[in-house]
Design an enzyme around this catalytic site. Structure first.
Site, PDB file in Angstrom:
ATOM      1  N   HIS B  24     -56.197  12.512  41.494  1.00 30.78           N
ATOM      2  CA  HIS B  24     -56.505  12.749  42.912  1.00 30.78           C
ATOM      3  C   HIS B  24     -55.326  13.365  43.688  1.00 30.78           C
ATOM      4  CE1 HIS B  24     -54.659   8.870  43.912  1.00 30.78           C
ATOM      5  NE2 HIS B  24     -55.594   8.191  43.304  1.00 30.78           N
ATOM      6  N   HIS B  78     -57.904  -5.278  40.183  1.00 31.14           N
ATOM      7  CA  HIS B  78     -57.941  -4.126  41.100  1.00 31.14           C
ATOM      8  C   HIS B  78     -59.252  -3.365  40.864  1.00 31.14           C
ATOM      9  CE1 HIS B  78     -56.898  -0.800  43.481  1.00 31.14           C
ATOM     10  NE2 HIS B  78     -56.196  -0.089  42.632  1.00 31.14           N
ATOM     11  N   GLU B  80     -60.186  -0.270  41.879  1.00 30.20           N
ATOM     12  CA  GLU B  80     -60.209   1.197  41.818  1.00 30.20           C
ATOM     13  C   GLU B  80     -60.809   1.680  40.490  1.00 30.20           C
ATOM     14  OE1 GLU B  80     -56.430   2.967  42.757  1.00 30.20           O
ATOM     15  OE2 GLU B  80     -57.339   4.909  43.220  1.00 30.20           O
ATOM     16  N   ASP B  82     -60.239   3.783  38.194  1.00 30.74           N
ATOM     17  CA  ASP B  82     -59.520   3.969  36.929  1.00 30.74           C
ATOM     18  C   ASP B  82     -59.405   2.654  36.150  1.00 30.74           C
ATOM     19  OD1 ASP B  82     -57.905   3.327  39.116  1.00 30.74           O
ATOM     20  OD2 ASP B  82     -56.093   4.116  38.197  1.00 30.74           O
ATOM     21  N   HIS B 146     -52.202  -1.816  45.862  1.00 28.77           N
ATOM     22  CA  HIS B 146     -52.176  -0.915  46.996  1.00 28.77           C
ATOM     23  C   HIS B 146     -53.557  -0.779  47.659  1.00 28.77           C
ATOM     24  CE1 HIS B 146     -53.937   2.644  44.704  1.00 28.77           C
ATOM     25  NE2 HIS B 146     -53.782   1.722  43.796  1.00 28.77           N
ATOM     26  N   ASP B 165     -51.565  -2.525  39.766  1.00 22.67           N
ATOM     27  CA  ASP B 165     -50.966  -1.204  39.932  1.00 22.67           C
ATOM     28  C   ASP B 165     -49.498  -1.248  40.360  1.00 22.67           C
ATOM     29  OD1 ASP B 165     -52.859   0.495  38.993  1.00 22.67           O
ATOM     30  OD2 ASP B 165     -53.678   1.076  40.925  1.00 22.67           O
ATOM     31  N   TYR B 193     -44.261   7.201  40.723  1.00 21.28           N
ATOM     32  CA  TYR B 193     -45.417   6.342  41.006  1.00 21.28           C
ATOM     33  C   TYR B 193     -45.225   5.610  42.341  1.00 21.28           C
ATOM     34  CZ  TYR B 193     -49.422   3.377  40.288  1.00 21.28           C
ATOM     35  OH  TYR B 193     -50.632   2.768  40.459  1.00 21.28           O
ATOM     36  N   HIS B 226     -50.881   0.488  34.422  1.00 20.99           N
ATOM     37  CA  HIS B 226     -50.591   1.847  33.942  1.00 20.99           C
ATOM     38  C   HIS B 226     -49.243   1.844  33.242  1.00 20.99           C
ATOM     39  CE1 HIS B 226     -53.808   3.913  36.090  1.00 20.99           C
ATOM     40  NE2 HIS B 226     -53.440   3.363  37.224  1.00 20.99           N
TER      41      HIS B 226
END
Lengths: 52, 404
Positions: B24, B78, B80, B82, B146, B165, B193, B226
């Site tokens: 993104h 989380h 999100e 991904d 986040h 994250d 990051y 990640h």
């Protein structure tokens, strides 16, 4: 009555709406929101809010 | 596609994405990973899932350890996409007894997948969940790190923090642990990051680090969602976050610019010359060849940001306008700022850049330099002088004479 914006997540406290889910009735002015109230989105304290 | 053991009965079962180069708008030149973790005890627990399209990798790794149907608890640190894109498929396949998430997590999951009847279990901060005789999990709410739903899970007996994250980086590798990869590459990607995802939440990071320190959680490993798992030196990334969240400056300067016919570029080079005169380390970053997410990586620790752009149609060149929008959203603070640019007849660009920097509370130390059409020698001397002024301000800040 003035709105206030959370500087962390951008949530706006609107006194006309209040935050009834967290015990703040509609019509509660910013000054009357309890000091231990936290932003319903990100949990930031009142000190993280700026007047709009 | 073998699972990797972190400690006894705790496995990495995620997926490595060697393909993604644009996350993104964040350039991920080294790819990324979507980490998921499997904990085996009386209750079998899966922490997070993977992006849609990688579900088969996740399930294959799990099957190498256990029949996926034996998974009882599915933890969503989380929401999100991904980490949750394959959630509907995983839920269908394993039919978990509980889907464990934060209060905001339940809300966000419902708004993503529209499944109000999933067996949600909303954790209260500090709640402990016993998985059996050997494993106990507890949870730390980390709102806005986040997203509002973000939380950490902590495995008490093994002293592993599953940090969602936070503390991660976009880095695809065959290795899974910090001690197995190149340290410079690792820290570059971790810096990038933080700069591109977390800068605006620095006040929360600061509070969280203080909170975690006060809890005295022994930390053997940090396992983010990640990149690599910090097993040898988790303190390295915590120390880095401690520096970044207080906007510590490295005393360097960045000249970030775009140019139409090289006039603004000539100015940029002269400003850089002035910085050099003062012994300041700098980077010249032309937005035509530097991706905005790489530039943000440098902005994170820089002491001064000098922006240059010519005026186009009474405004900014679109690349600078886009960069300013991106940087303003991330809210870097504690910077010295200045602006410059050439123009033909109206010359609004410098003012627009000054306004943007004022709104970010940069300390503007110059009204800004404008040159009509092509700069001549005397005007380039003024640019050199601007470099001197910024350089001196950085030296003063370093000497503690004035806060940046």
């Amino acid at each position: 009555m003035k709105k206030h914006r959370c500087q962390i997540c951008g949530y706006d406290y609107d006194p006309e709406v209040g935050d009834p889910d967290n015990g703040v009735a509609p019509g509660t002015a910013w000054e009357d929101v309890p000091d231990d109230w936290a932003c319903p989105i990100c949990g930031a304290g009142k000190d993280a809010f700026d007047e709009l | 596609m073998r699972p990797v053991e972190l400690s006894k009965n705790v496995y990495w079962v995620g997926a490595v994405d060697w393909l993604t180069r644009d996350f993104h708008g964040y350039s991920t030149e080294r790819g990324t990973t979507y980490n998921a973790y499997l904990i085996i005890d009386e209750k079998v627990t899966l922490i997070d899932t993977v992006k849609s399209g990688y579900c088969h990798e996740l399930m294959h790794r799990i099957r190498n350890i256990i029949d996926p149907k034996k998974i009882d608890y599915l933890i969503v640190n989380h929401v999100e996409m991904d980490h949750s894109g394959s959630l509907p498929q995983v839920v269908q396949e394993i039919q978990p007894e509980k889907i464990i998430c934060s209060k905001m997590g339940q809300k966000a999951l419902t708004q993503h997948f529209h499944q109000p009847d999933w067996p949600y279990h909303v954790v209260t901060p500090g709640e402990e969940l016993r998985l059996g005789p050997n494993k106990t999990l507890s949870f730390v709410e980390t709102r806005m790190l986040h997203w509002p739903d973000s939380m950490f899970s902590y495995l008490k007996e093994d002293q592993i923090l599953f940090s969602s994250d936070a503390f991660g980086e976009h880095l695809a590798s065959s290795e899974r642990f910090d001690d197995e990869v190149n340290q410079d590459v690792l820290m570059h990607e971790a810096t990038k990051y933080y700069a591109n995802i977390l800068t605006l939440y620095s006040p929360i990071v600061k509070k969280l680090i203080a909170q975690v320190e006060a809890m005295h959680l022994p930390l053997k490993m940090i396992a983010p969602d990640h990149g690599i798992i910090w097993r040898k030196n988790p303190k390295k990334i915590i120390d880095a976050y401690s520096r970044w969240c207080v906007n510590e400056s490295n005393g360097k300067a960045l000249v970030i610019y775009d140019s139409m016919w090289h006039s603004t570029e000539m100015m940029a080079k002269s400003i850089a010359g002035g910085l050099q005169d003062k012994g300041i380390s700098y980077k010249l970053l032309n937005l035509q060849v530097n991706h905005h997410s790489e530039v943000m990586c440098d902005v994170l620790e820089a002491g001064a940001v000098i922006l240059g752009c010519p005026t186009l149609n009474n405004g900014l060149l679109p690349r600078m306008a886009g960069f300013l929008m991106y940087m303003r959203g991330l809210r870097p603070t504690n910077k010295i700022g200045a602006a410059f640019g050439s123009y033909g007849w109206s010359g609004e660009a410098v003012k627009l850049m000054n306004t943007a920097m004022s709104e970010m509370n940069f300390r503007l130390i110059h009204p800004g330099l404008r040159v009509q059409y092509v700069p001549e020698h005397g005007q380039l001397q003024e640019c050199v002088e601007l470099g001197h002024i910024v350089g001196q301000a950085l030296l003063d800040a370093k000497a503690g004479n004035k806060a940046v």
